[in-house]
Design a protein around this motif. Sequence first.
Motif, mmCIF file in Angstrom:
data_model
loop_
_atom_site.group_PDB
_atom_site.id
_atom_site.type_symbol
_atom_site.label_atom_id
_atom_site.label_comp_id
_atom_site.label_asym_id
_atom_site.label_seq_id
_atom_site.Cartn_x
_atom_site.Cartn_y
_atom_site.Cartn_z
ATOM 1 N N UNK A 335 0.687 -0.670 0.189
ATOM 2 C CA UNK A 335 0.032 -0.108 -0.003
ATOM 3 C C UNK A 335 1.130 1.388 -0.442
ATOM 4 N N UNK A 336 2.112 1.075 0.223
ATOM 5 C CA UNK A 336 2.812 2.434 0.436
ATOM 6 C C UNK A 336 3.975 2.843 -0.495
ATOM 7 N N UNK A 337 3.877 1.419 -1.117
ATOM 8 C CA UNK A 337 4.505 1.640 -2.486
ATOM 9 C C UNK A 337 6.053 1.054 -1.594
ATOM 10 N N UNK A 338 6.620 1.007 -0.765
ATOM 11 C CA UNK A 338 8.207 1.455 -0.328
ATOM 12 C C UNK A 338 8.256 2.733 0.101
ATOM 13 N N UNK A 339 7.083 3.441 -0.223
ATOM 14 C CA UNK A 339 7.641 4.655 0.646
ATOM 15 C C UNK A 339 7.325 5.251 2.169
ATOM 16 N N UNK A 340 8.431 4.752 3.114
ATOM 17 C CA UNK A 340 8.076 4.572 4.761
ATOM 18 C C UNK A 340 8.256 6.277 4.761
ATOM 19 N N UNK A 341 7.729 7.044 5.747
ATOM 20 C CA UNK A 341 7.616 8.657 6.246
ATOM 21 C C UNK A 341 8.931 7.967 7.139
ATOM 22 N N UNK A 342 10.126 8.844 6.901
ATOM 23 C CA UNK A 342 11.101 9.047 8.030
ATOM 24 C C UNK A 342 10.957 8.896 9.692
ATOM 25 N N UNK A 343 11.584 7.497 10.174
ATOM 26 C CA UNK A 343 11.447 7.478 11.482
ATOM 27 C C UNK A 343 9.765 7.210 11.122
ATOM 28 N N UNK A 344 9.068 6.724 10.664
ATOM 29 C CA UNK A 344 7.757 5.973 11.072
ATOM 30 C C UNK A 344 7.770 5.244 12.154
ATOM 31 N N UNK A 345 6.777 5.497 12.983
ATOM 32 C CA UNK A 345 6.738 4.602 14.195
ATOM 33 C C UNK A 345 5.640 3.106 14.193
#
Length: 441
Positions: A335-345
């Motif tokens: 769903x995120x297509x590998x785009x994880x927010x920096x520092x995501x919890x």
Amino acid sequence: MSKRLFSAFEQKQLESNPNVNHVSDRSISYAADFKVRAVQENLSGKGPMAIFLDHGFDLKLIGSDKPGECLKRWRSVYKAFGEEGFYTERRGKGSTGRPSSKTLSAEEQLKKAEARIAFLEMENDFPKKARRIRKAGEEEGLTLSERFQLIEQTIRRYQLKRMVTFLCHLARVNRSSYYAWLTNENNRIHREQRDEDDYKLLNILYTQGKKKEGGRQLKMKLENDYGITMNLKKIFRLTRKFQIQAIIRKKNPYKQLAKASHEHKTCENHLNREFVQLPGAVLLTDITYLYLADGTKVYLSCVKDGTTREIVAHYLTTSLEMSIVYKTLQRLNEALEGNVHPGAILHSDQGFHYTHPNYQRKVKALGFTQSMSRRGNCLDNAPMESFFGHFKDHVEARECKTLTELKVKVVDFIHYYNSGRYQWELKRMTPEQYRGHLLAA
């Protein structure tokens, strides 16, 4: 006397019929001429309901059984006294017309004394009626409008003359205010009609939401789906007036919290209930259980964005093995297509799935910082628990015979939750609309 209570608007509607003398909140007084015609038509073979319909009565308003009851009573009077029985029957009504200055006869004095007794009984009954209008057991006083309404009903019921001042004093209202209220009758009727129209629209939305959506949900649906702006206080007033009450989930204070396994390593609570940050910065996950029609237990694993409240990923299965959380992580990554927010919890409780070393390695590999609620504290993951509560309110899992049927319902509800369910705290937007709003800002 009928158990049916007539509102002020219904009373005026009934009194507009020339065959009606006056109407109280519980009874209708019919004209003597109408009673005579009704009995004669009935004796000639015409049915009671047909008679009332032909003379302009709404049977939905007065009740379909009322014509038969009235004709039965009127036939008895007609048989015993003839037509004169309807014209001489006064039953507690006072005399009409101006008072005569001539000396009263003994019979007239007796009638006047009886009228005084009737008024004293009415005076005695006045505070009792005031208490009946409120709910049983409550000692709240009447509103100003209710006092005016009670005075007007009392005067009409007993056909009282020159008693306005006394009743106003008894009800602790100004006489001038009462007369001003009377002259405003048309506005009140129009307001009642508007309330009726608004209630019909609210009731449609209330029924569509399976009676589980409150005033704020109704307001947001009116604005977004119908383009109608309605004050929230008015919605709450109408829901109280017409008894539209959303079904509220009952809290279970005795429900035991699942104990987390101590065999695996727990993580620190990095979130500390700061659920709202940036889109994609805080993700919450948890597992709930459902039952199919045959009692089969099914498990639903979800991931929710704490900021936009959007359900990002989910997985449904009949197994509680570790694959349920692995599949959820896989769908989250897709769903995120590998785009994880920096520092995501990625926050969860201390369930054995989330404390498993393999799971923790997978979370770290995706680029998330893992966070866990404190032991036995469900409030640390409250938004996720809230979603599951709304989900179980709307999705009846026990109606599904197979897992495939339930999967369709789950997908449909999550789509509705993300795209169609407006939320008050999200500036009255859906989660998807709110995400777009934040990204645009």
